[in-house]
Scaffold this active site. Structure first.
Site, mmCIF file in Angstrom:
data_model
loop_
_atom_site.group_PDB
_atom_site.id
_atom_site.type_symbol
_atom_site.label_atom_id
_atom_site.label_comp_id
_atom_site.label_asym_id
_atom_site.label_seq_id
_atom_site.Cartn_x
_atom_site.Cartn_y
_atom_site.Cartn_z
ATOM 1 N N GLY A 1 -20.472 -51.818 51.965
ATOM 2 C CA GLY A 1 -20.804 -52.896 52.869
ATOM 3 C C GLY A 1 -20.656 -52.533 54.248
ATOM 4 C CG ASP B 1 -16.435 -55.468 39.105
ATOM 5 O OD1 ASP B 1 -16.680 -56.340 39.841
ATOM 6 O OD2 ASP B 1 -17.164 -54.991 38.184
ATOM 7 C CB THR C 1 -19.384 -67.328 55.956
ATOM 8 O OG1 THR C 1 -20.861 -67.339 56.551
ATOM 9 C CG2 THR C 1 -19.036 -68.254 54.880
ATOM 10 C CE1 TYR D 1 -22.011 -65.469 51.174
ATOM 11 C CE2 TYR D 1 -22.347 -66.742 53.093
ATOM 12 C CZ TYR D 1 -21.774 -65.597 52.647
ATOM 13 O OH TYR D 1 -21.085 -64.940 53.565
ATOM 14 C CE LYS E 1 -17.330 -65.366 52.293
ATOM 15 N NZ LYS E 1 -16.632 -64.000 52.261
ATOM 16 C CD1 TRP F 1 -25.825 -66.011 62.388
ATOM 17 C CD2 TRP F 1 -26.929 -65.471 64.035
ATOM 18 N NE1 TRP F 1 -26.411 -67.105 62.298
ATOM 19 C CE2 TRP F 1 -27.312 -66.850 63.392
ATOM 20 C CE3 TRP F 1 -27.796 -65.273 65.096
ATOM 21 C CZ2 TRP F 1 -28.273 -67.786 64.142
ATOM 22 C CZ3 TRP F 1 -28.566 -65.913 65.625
ATOM 23 C CH2 TRP F 1 -28.894 -67.134 65.203
HETATM 24 N N1 LIG Z 1 -23.381 -60.309 56.643
HETATM 25 C C1 LIG Z 1 -23.371 -61.486 57.493
HETATM 26 O O1 LIG Z 1 -24.114 -61.725 58.075
HETATM 27 C C2 LIG Z 1 -21.812 -62.436 57.379
HETATM 28 C C3 LIG Z 1 -21.801 -63.297 57.872
HETATM 29 C C4 LIG Z 1 -20.849 -64.387 57.887
HETATM 30 C C5 LIG Z 1 -19.752 -63.817 57.079
HETATM 31 N N2 LIG Z 1 -19.823 -62.400 56.229
HETATM 32 C C6 LIG Z 1 -18.573 -62.166 55.489
HETATM 33 O O2 LIG Z 1 -18.306 -60.836 55.878
HETATM 34 C C7 LIG Z 1 -17.917 -60.007 54.811
HETATM 35 C C8 LIG Z 1 -18.621 -58.769 54.872
HETATM 36 O O3 LIG Z 1 -19.917 -58.944 54.816
HETATM 37 P P1 LIG Z 1 -21.007 -57.622 54.922
HETATM 38 O O4 LIG Z 1 -22.079 -58.025 55.742
HETATM 39 O O5 LIG Z 1 -20.002 -56.307 55.079
HETATM 40 O O6 LIG Z 1 -21.384 -57.613 53.223
HETATM 41 P P2 LIG Z 1 -22.445 -56.243 52.761
HETATM 42 O O7 LIG Z 1 -22.716 -55.453 53.629
HETATM 43 O O8 LIG Z 1 -23.459 -57.343 51.702
HETATM 44 O O9 LIG Z 1 -21.373 -55.978 51.642
HETATM 45 C C9 LIG Z 1 -20.912 -56.634 50.639
HETATM 46 C C10 LIG Z 1 -19.798 -55.809 50.045
HETATM 47 O O10 LIG Z 1 -19.096 -56.472 48.945
HETATM 48 C C11 LIG Z 1 -18.855 -55.620 47.707
HETATM 49 N N3 LIG Z 1 -18.977 -56.224 46.537
HETATM 50 C C12 LIG Z 1 -20.073 -57.126 46.153
HETATM 51 N N4 LIG Z 1 -19.453 -57.411 44.670
HETATM 52 C C13 LIG Z 1 -18.479 -56.891 44.592
HETATM 53 C C14 LIG Z 1 -17.725 -56.840 43.351
HETATM 54 N N5 LIG Z 1 -17.969 -57.430 42.350
HETATM 55 N N6 LIG Z 1 -16.669 -55.931 43.337
HETATM 56 C C15 LIG Z 1 -16.296 -55.226 44.165
HETATM 57 N N7 LIG Z 1 -16.987 -55.330 45.649
HETATM 58 C C16 LIG Z 1 -18.128 -56.146 45.535
HETATM 59 C C17 LIG Z 1 -20.171 -54.622 47.830
HETATM 60 O O11 LIG Z 1 -19.996 -53.610 47.088
HETATM 61 P P3 LIG Z 1 -20.567 -52.043 47.211
HETATM 62 O O12 LIG Z 1 -19.648 -51.168 48.356
HETATM 63 O O13 LIG Z 1 -20.484 -51.680 45.978
HETATM 64 O O14 LIG Z 1 -21.833 -52.244 47.626
HETATM 65 C C18 LIG Z 1 -20.179 -54.367 49.615
HETATM 66 O O15 LIG Z 1 -19.082 -53.594 49.982
HETATM 67 C C19 LIG Z 1 -18.225 -60.785 53.532
HETATM 68 O O16 LIG Z 1 -16.973 -61.505 53.073
HETATM 69 C C20 LIG Z 1 -19.224 -61.869 54.027
HETATM 70 O O17 LIG Z 1 -19.206 -63.148 53.237
HETATM 71 C C21 LIG Z 1 -20.977 -61.726 56.365
#
Ligand SMILES: NC(=O)c1ccc[n+]([C@@H]2O[C@H](COP(=O)([O-])OP(=O)(O)OC[C@H]3O[C@@H](n4cnc5c(N)ncnc54)[C@H](OP(=O)(O)O)[C@@H]3O)[C@@H](O)[C@H]2O)c1
Length: 296
Positions: free
Chosen positions: A12, A39, A104, A128, A132, A153
């Site tokens: 991620g 997991d 989020t 979603y 969350k 974002w």
């Molecule tokens: N992206 C945004 O714009 C955004 C906005 C607001 C809040 N957030 C929050 O910020 C946090 C980080 O987001 P991000 O953008 O870094 O997300 P991301 O790039 O989509 O990465 C998601 C991560 O979750 C892991 N994952 C998904 N299913 C899983 C499972 N069953 N068991 C273990 N790991 C699992 C993935 O595993 P792998 O390593 O195997 O791929 C990856 O490491 C999250 O909590 C998200 O809700 C994100």
């Protein structure tokens, strides 16, 4: 003694940013742990993974983040974003390990006309956001020592994000339609990493209740997606990278399965006053990430 941060997930963008940024901190080591050892869709993997890692802090950064897909995959979204977070809380409480959990802006409906504060009523628009929010509530109910950091974002040199998509699409297109009537705070995952370490260290250093609970944590300054795209292309263009003309469009002209909040702006004053964290302005962090990607 170095403090070990167990981070959920491996590839991620926040996970990878935490791994990268940890090299700047002498006393912090990051252990990313993901599938199959940890997991989140298999609750029985969580306790053994945490016990094996023996962390000082748990960073709950993994999530089911496919916002549109979640609309038709509700059970998986809730299992990963809610039930698993509750289980992390249960284990963390029994082992007395503080949890820094990422949440989020999607917990809000976007109807407010100014930036959201932590005490504003929540009202997620889709699966979603609801999953969350459930995760936040289950973590709080677990009794674990915790800080919930709501961000929005997110972009970085890693993984799937808006900034990387814009640069890729501009390789082949001169004009791009980008939504201009949603406003938010672009947030670099590298800045998130620095903030997470500061919050984690604060939780370890003090029992002060003011350091616990919900905090908003985004890049400073507001933008629409169209503003963000224009800034990305301006930076890229200056560095000889791909750029495109941004044609502003409305949300109605770009329908998606999941509804997004019109106003995603988060007020981050509480994070600044309680944790001493002020996030950089989104333009300078955008420039940094564009530079990184173009020089790679
Ligand atoms: N992206 C945004 O714009 C955004 C906005 C607001 C809040 N957030 C929050 O910020 C946090 C980080 O987001 P991000 O953008 O870094 O997300 P991301 O790039 O989509 O990465 C998601 C991560 O979750 C892991 N994952 C998904 N299913 C899983 C499972 N069953 N068991 C273990 N790991 C699992 C993935 O595993 P792998 O390593 O195997 O791929 C990856 O490491 C999250 O909590 C998200 O809700 C994100």
């Amino acid at each position: 003694m170095a403090r070990r941060y167990l981070v959920t997930g491996q590839e991620g963008q926040v996970v990878r940013s935490l791994v990268e940024r940890a090299t700047r901190y002498q006393d912090i080591e990051v252990l990313p742990l993901g599938r199959p050892a940890l997991d989140l869709s298999q609750l029985d993997t969580i306790e053994s993974a945490i016990l094996g890692a023996k962390p000082h802090v748990i960073v709950s950064a993994a999530a089911y983040t496919a916002v549109d897909q979640a609309e038709t995959d509700e059970a998986a979204a809730f299992a990963i974003n809610a039930a698993a977070v509750g289980e992390i809380g249960r284990v963390a409480r029994s082992l007395r390990i503080p949890v820094v959990h990422l949440s989020t802006d999607y917990v809000f409906d976007g109807e407010k006309s100014s930036a959201y504060v932590e005490t504003d009523p929540v009202n997620p628009l889709g699966v979603y956001g609801r999953s969350k929010l459930d995760g936040e509530l289950l973590l709080a109910a677990s009794g674990a020592d915790h800080a919930i950091l709501r961000t929005a974002w997110v972009y970085s040199p890693y993984g799937k994000n808006f900034l990387r998509t814009m640069l890729r699409v501009a390789e082949t297109r001169d004009n791009l339609n980008v939504v201009a009537d949603q406003i938010g705070n672009p947030t670099s995952a590298l800045d998130i990493a620095d903030a997470v370490f500061k919050v984690g260290e604060n939780l370890l250093a003090s029992d002060d209740t003011r350091l616990r609970g919900v905090f908003h944590m985004t890049g400073s300054g507001d933008a629409s997606w169209a503003d963000f795209a224009s800034e990305i292309f301006a930076a890229s263009n200056k560095m000889g990278g791909p750029s495109a003309n941004v044609q502003p469009i409305t949300t109605a002209e770009y329908p998606t399965p999941a509804k997004r909040p019109q106003n995603s702006r988060l007020n981050c004053s509480k994070l600044a006053s309680e944790h001493g964290v002020s996030m950089p302005d989104w333009q300078s962090s955008t420039l940094e990430v564009v530079r990184r990607l173009l020089s790679a």
